[in-house]
Enzyme design. Structure first.
Site, PDB file in Angstrom:
ATOM      1  N   LYS A   1       0.816  -1.227   0.000  1.00 42.79           N
ATOM      2  CA  LYS A   1       0.000   0.000   0.000  1.00 42.79           C
ATOM      3  C   LYS A   1       0.842   1.266   0.000  1.00 42.79           C
ATOM      4  CE  LYS A   1      -0.058  -1.264   4.656  1.00 42.79           C
ATOM      5  NZ  LYS A   1      -0.356  -2.456   5.403  1.00 42.79           N
TER       6      LYS A   1
ATOM      7  N   GLY B   1      -7.281  -5.758   3.796  1.00 41.94           N
ATOM      8  CA  GLY B   1      -6.920  -7.168   3.992  1.00 41.94           C
ATOM      9  C   GLY B   1      -7.748  -8.083   3.119  1.00 41.94           C
TER      10      GLY B   1
ATOM     11  N   ASP C   1      -0.860   4.700   7.709  1.00 38.92           N
ATOM     12  CA  ASP C   1      -1.315   3.470   7.051  1.00 38.92           C
ATOM     13  C   ASP C   1      -2.705   3.662   6.424  1.00 38.92           C
ATOM     14  OD1 ASP C   1      -1.152   0.408   6.709  1.00 38.92           O
ATOM     15  OD2 ASP C   1      -3.027   0.672   7.819  1.00 38.92           O
TER      16      ASP C   1
ATOM     17  N   LYS D   1      -3.924   3.700   2.285  1.00 36.73           N
ATOM     18  CA  LYS D   1      -5.038   2.932   1.724  1.00 36.73           C
ATOM     19  C   LYS D   1      -6.073   3.861   1.093  1.00 36.73           C
ATOM     20  CE  LYS D   1      -4.195  -0.756   5.058  1.00 36.73           C
ATOM     21  NZ  LYS D   1      -4.455  -1.168   6.457  1.00 36.73           N
TER      22      LYS D   1
END
Lengths: 438, 438
Positions: B105, B134, B201, B205
């Site tokens: 990512k 995921g 993070d 995404k």
């Protein structure tokens, strides 16, 4: 730039929705496809009614063969529904080498094997994203992003009308008939909403999901189904007292050589994610052996969501045609030569916990008689609610059981319903924990 | 039957998960692909550690070039992560005509445009289902079943670690540090969990989802991000008193020529479907112009769910290779020639409601001074909670505002934080109704 030509057969709610998407989002679709996508012809027996979307009258015809026989049309979109002409149209279109998009859940559930075989024999694609869950891309998820998994558990709220009715009953404790009347008046239900409330519509969709999960058409008639018409506000309230919520669920579970497949009202724990899916929303809860629990949620019906799903199939096929792709994805995303037949486990052999509401006269010893019969049938009780004496009429005796065998339960209920202290048919609701392993 | 050969670069958690799926579900995968799929080689710097999955030592190498240079290998799977070697490996593999699967990512968010361009130039596919959510097949849904829609609103819980921490704080009112310590001990968080809790993070995404929604790579550095490290149990409790739940959300909204894109703690109504996504689960809530609201929910990390997503990409590519399909789906499912650049609306120009917690001395007139400053900045208050006097220290003054402009809010807070009656930095949480139209 090439131009993909589409023919739509059936210009009802879904047909008008699909046309509306193609028209309003034409530039987006061109970007997705790498070519423009044009509707060349729309067939419907009624070409006069206003569908709420501007359409060039010259596109309309009452003759579906003008689409099926047109060599310029690349993709045929069948949106008339039902089991009669739709099947002929699809088979003919495939024989003529056309790719087909359909939203016809009844046809796929009952005659899917014929359609899938024909698609493979003719070397065409058959796509049906709109057949289950309306706008929710569940078909694509099962064929695509979840394709590495064995599906252990599928639980779906697949009928928006019955979910709307149950939501209303669960919040306002109105009787079933009153809720249906209002839902019909508001346009949330057809009049009468038979196939929605008797479980048939959900069972059709479940058959499609099972076929996709295991790669083979399933025998639709073997799916047990039971509707919501005999549920009462009292039962819903008792279920809530026990910590449950009542939903019409479509359930499939992998049981090794066999599959459990059934549609009926289910008591699921109030903290299960499906218990919070309300009103006309649909949701599919899946467990795969690697991915674990997954949920997909959205509007399961309606012109715009269903149009979105139909057009996603048109986009995918158009992109392949524009790219001159010859490769074929089998309709169930499994290659036929690997296919096994799926047999459905007989309902009577299943085991699960049950909810019972007995209507009995208010006399000492009645509870003991009832529980005696249950005990003889190997059914053990976990909880009992017995409400106080009423001035008139019988009192309800409500029970939850441990896991029991369906066959034994049916025998016990039959004995109990014939007892002279019992005044009315026993109400039964199956209980489910909502996870794959019991 | 042909045999598709795969090379895996990176044998950590995700690499071992992908290998495990390919191994355990080999027969299912063969049925999906119409050919068998075999791992020919696995490269990792550490070829000695036990990965918890049986693997033939002969497959392992420390040299990734043995995979990239192997003419027999059809699909290269990059699972080392990070921004350095991974990028080189992917570019080289594509130049050698190999299809690539990645879960990286950070790389896609920061250098996606280079990778997407190279894939199209080399005529290979680049797939990345595992990069967001995921095991949740959200990438496939956006490229496939939702492809007919313009995305008006995207709201994601995209980081399981921070969602776990917030869930625990919301239920037990533990301070942040205590929850993190426990999460690290239980293996739910890395030590320290910096990129998880500071929003990086989730922002990576979000960048990928925006690129897919609008068909063009987005400038990652323009995405506003703020983590959860300064949230306190007090703020979470006050939010609950106002009827809200605090979540770390990644948000994107279509604003015509521009897109809102940001990651920060958000107060959303307790009855919003995202408010019920707890612990390590991820969820993506989308609104499309036709499909309406949709939710996708599942495990956003972990060996088996992420392995499931990686292998779904391998299956799709293998099927195309086995079928000798030459057609290419562009990485973002939009054709380059239609692509527009996406510019992100500056944070300071956004308007929304806010939650403030002021720390002020307990003296008459303080509330009036604070609200005076807010009024001067065009910020109007809807609710105030002022707790009773405490024996020691300052009292919190908590407010919710009407829609206000971020730039004004920042100026007002800066003035207030410099007031002598204010004893500590003001805490601010942005409020969102969770629907596309304000």
């Amino acid at each position: 730039m090439s131009n993909i030509k589409v023919g739509i057969i059936g210009f009802g709610t879904v047909g008008a929705g699909a046309y509306e998407v193609l028209r309003e989002n034409a530039d987006l679709i061109r970007s997705r496809v790498g070519a423009s996508v044009a509707v060349k012809r729309i067939a419907d027996l009624d070409v006069d009614s206003d569908r709420g979307v501007p359409v060039d009258k010259g596109l309309l015809t009452t003759n579906a063969e003008e689409i099926i026989d047109d060599p310029e049309i690349d993709v045929v979109v069948e949106l008339i529904g039902g089991l009669t002409q739709a099947k002929e149209y699809i088979l003919c279109a495939m024989e003529k080498g056309k790719h087909v998009v359909t939203a016809n859940k009844a046809l796929l559930a009952e005659y899917g094997h014929e359609l899938y075989d024909m698609a493979e024999r003719c070397g065409v694609n058959l796509e049906f994203e709109a057949s289950v869950g309306g706008g929710i891309p569940i078909i694509g998820a099962m064929k695509g992003g979840l394709s590495a998994n064995r599906f252990r558990n599928i639980m779906g709220i697949l009928n928006g009308t019955s979910n709307y009715i149950l939501t209303k009953m669960s919040r306002y404790y109105w009787p079933y008939e009153k809720v249906v009347k209002e839902a019909v008046e508001l346009g949330y239900a057809e009049d009468p909403p038979t196939l929605d409330v008797d479980g048939t519509d959900a069972a059709h969709k479940l058959a499609i999901l099972i076929s996709l999960a295991y790669g083979s058409a399933v025998s639709f008639k073997d799916i047990y189904k039971e509707g919501i018409t005999s549920l009462t506000p009292d039962d819903i309230r008792f279920a809530q007292e026990f910590g449950y919520c009542v939903k019409l669920l479509a359930l499939a579970r992998d049981r090794g050589e066999e599959v459990e497949a059934r549609v009926h009202p289910v008591m699921i724990p109030q903290d299960h994610i499906l218990a919070n899916v309300n009103w006309a929303y649909n949701a599919i809860y899946l467990e795969g052996d690697f991915v674990g629990p997954n949920l997909y949620y959205g509007l399961g019906a309606g012109r715009r969501p269903t149009g979105s799903a139909v057009v996603s199939d048109i986009i995918e096929l158009s992109r392949r045609i524009a790219n001159k792709e010859k490769g074929l994805q089998p309709p169930l995303a499994h290659y036929g030569r690997e296919r096994k037949s799926i047999s459905i486990k007989p309902m009577k052999s299943l085991t699960m916990p049950y909810y019972f509401r007995f209507s009995a006269v208010d006399r000492p010893g009645v509870l003991s008689k009832i529980s005696g019969v249950l005990g003889q049938h190997n059914i053990s009780i976990t909880s009992v609610i017995q409400k106080g004496r009423e001035v008139n009429g019988p009192v309800p005796v409500v029970m939850l059981t441990h896991e029991a065998c369906e066959e034994n339960v049916m025998k016990a209920i039959s004995v109990i319903d014939n007892m002279d202290v019992v005044t009315d048919k026993t109400i039964l609701i199956r209980v489910d924990k909502g996870i794959s392993d019991k």
